[in-house]
Design an enzyme around this catalytic site. Structure first.
Site, PDB file in Angstrom:
ATOM      1  CG  ASP A  40      -2.235   0.740   0.959  1.00 30.47           C
ATOM      2  OD1 ASP A  40      -2.170   1.934   0.598  1.00 30.47           O
ATOM      3  OD2 ASP A  40      -3.303   0.122   1.111  1.00 30.47           O
ATOM      4  CE1 TYR A 154     -13.254   2.142  -9.953  1.00 27.47           C
ATOM      5  CE2 TYR A 154     -15.476   1.576 -10.665  1.00 27.47           C
ATOM      6  CZ  TYR A 154     -14.365   1.330  -9.872  1.00 27.47           C
ATOM      7  OH  TYR A 154     -14.369   0.256  -9.010  1.00 27.47           O
TER       8      TYR A 154
END
EC number: 1.1.1.122
Length: 270
Positions: A40, A154
């Site tokens: 991450d 998206y």
């Protein structure tokens, strides 16, 4: 502490693993006995999971930076000596935007994260996945197949993730590497909560999201995690599939036009 052995002794990398769906996937693999590398770019969530879950380690990585991804793969191999599964989960859903409000620059940035990040890690991990005859799991989205209003960039990136999954499954089958994707629907995550908070009536938005499924609720990150463990372990004869974790949101007919849309409905003769 691991409570099962379905994936014991295996090594899994999960991108975007610090929160939301990614954290649910990390927990599911740890509970199945795997050693999990949490990737991450937000250190806080990843470090917290590393402290909480024995068998999980955190490596700071931005999947849009190829050098970071190279380090992620090399450090995983250095620590564990193998790699059995890559879960490409890192991604972002921007707030609603009409097409005229989007920009080419913003579209490119989303492609870098949602699509090219998946491509880069997969490419760099393949030599090790071929050795272990492992598998790749890409996290796509239901809307990549059915569309979503005010989300052109998206939807395009997620549709591409699903298409890439199928193409890569063909290329990697001779090496014994399986490639599948999971397309979640409405999953209750911090991102969903953040997007709802931007709406004029967040509570109504959340209720609408819950009622979009015949099951009458949103999914949980743990349920996506369970699907990922299934694909990685028992689903040995599955490659190139898109596993829908949607609560049935795509089923049946629904009202597609705005309720304020003027329509000229015909009269039924009496």
């Amino acid at each position: 502490m691991a409570t099962g052995t379905r994936y014991a002794g295996k090594v899994v990398v999960v991108t975007g693993g610090g929160r939301g769906i990614g954290a649910g996937i990390v927990r599911a693999f740890v509970n199945s006995g795997a050693r999990v590398v949490i990737c991450d770019k937000d250190e806080s969530g990843g470090r917290a999971l590393e402290q909480e879950l024995p068998g999980a380690v955190f490596i700071l990585c931005d999947v849009t930076q190829e050098d970071d991804v190279k380090t992620l793969v090399s450090e995983t191999i250095r620590r564990f000596g193998r790699l059995d599964c890559v879960v490409n989960n890192a991604g972002h859903h921007p707030p609603p935007q009409r097409p005229e409000e989007t920009s080419a620059q913003g579209f490119r940035q989303l492609l870098e994260l949602n699509l090219l990040g998946t491509y880069t890690l997969t490419k760099l991990a393949l030599p090790y996945l071929r050795k272990s005859q492992g598998n790749v799991i890409n996290i796509s989205s239901l809307v990549g197949a059915i569309g979503q209003a005010q989300a052109v960039p998206y939807v395009a990136t997620k549709g591409a993730v699903t298409a890439m999954t199928k193409a890569l499954a063909l290329d990697e089958s001779p090496y014994g590497v399986r490639v599948n994707c999971i397309s979640p629907g409405n999953i209750w995550t911090p991102l969903w909560e953040e997007l709802a908070a931007l709406m004029p009536d967040p509570r109504a938005t959340i209720r609408e999201g819950m009622l979009a499924q015949p099951l009458g609720r949103m999914g949980q990150p743990a349920e996506v995690g369970a699907a990922a463990v299934f694909l990685a372990s028992e689903a040995n004869f599955c490659t190139g599939i898109e596993l829908l974790v949607t609560g049935g949101a795509e089923l049946g007919y629904g009202c597609k036009a705005s309720r304020s849309t003027p329509v000229d409905a015909p009269d039924i003769p009496s």
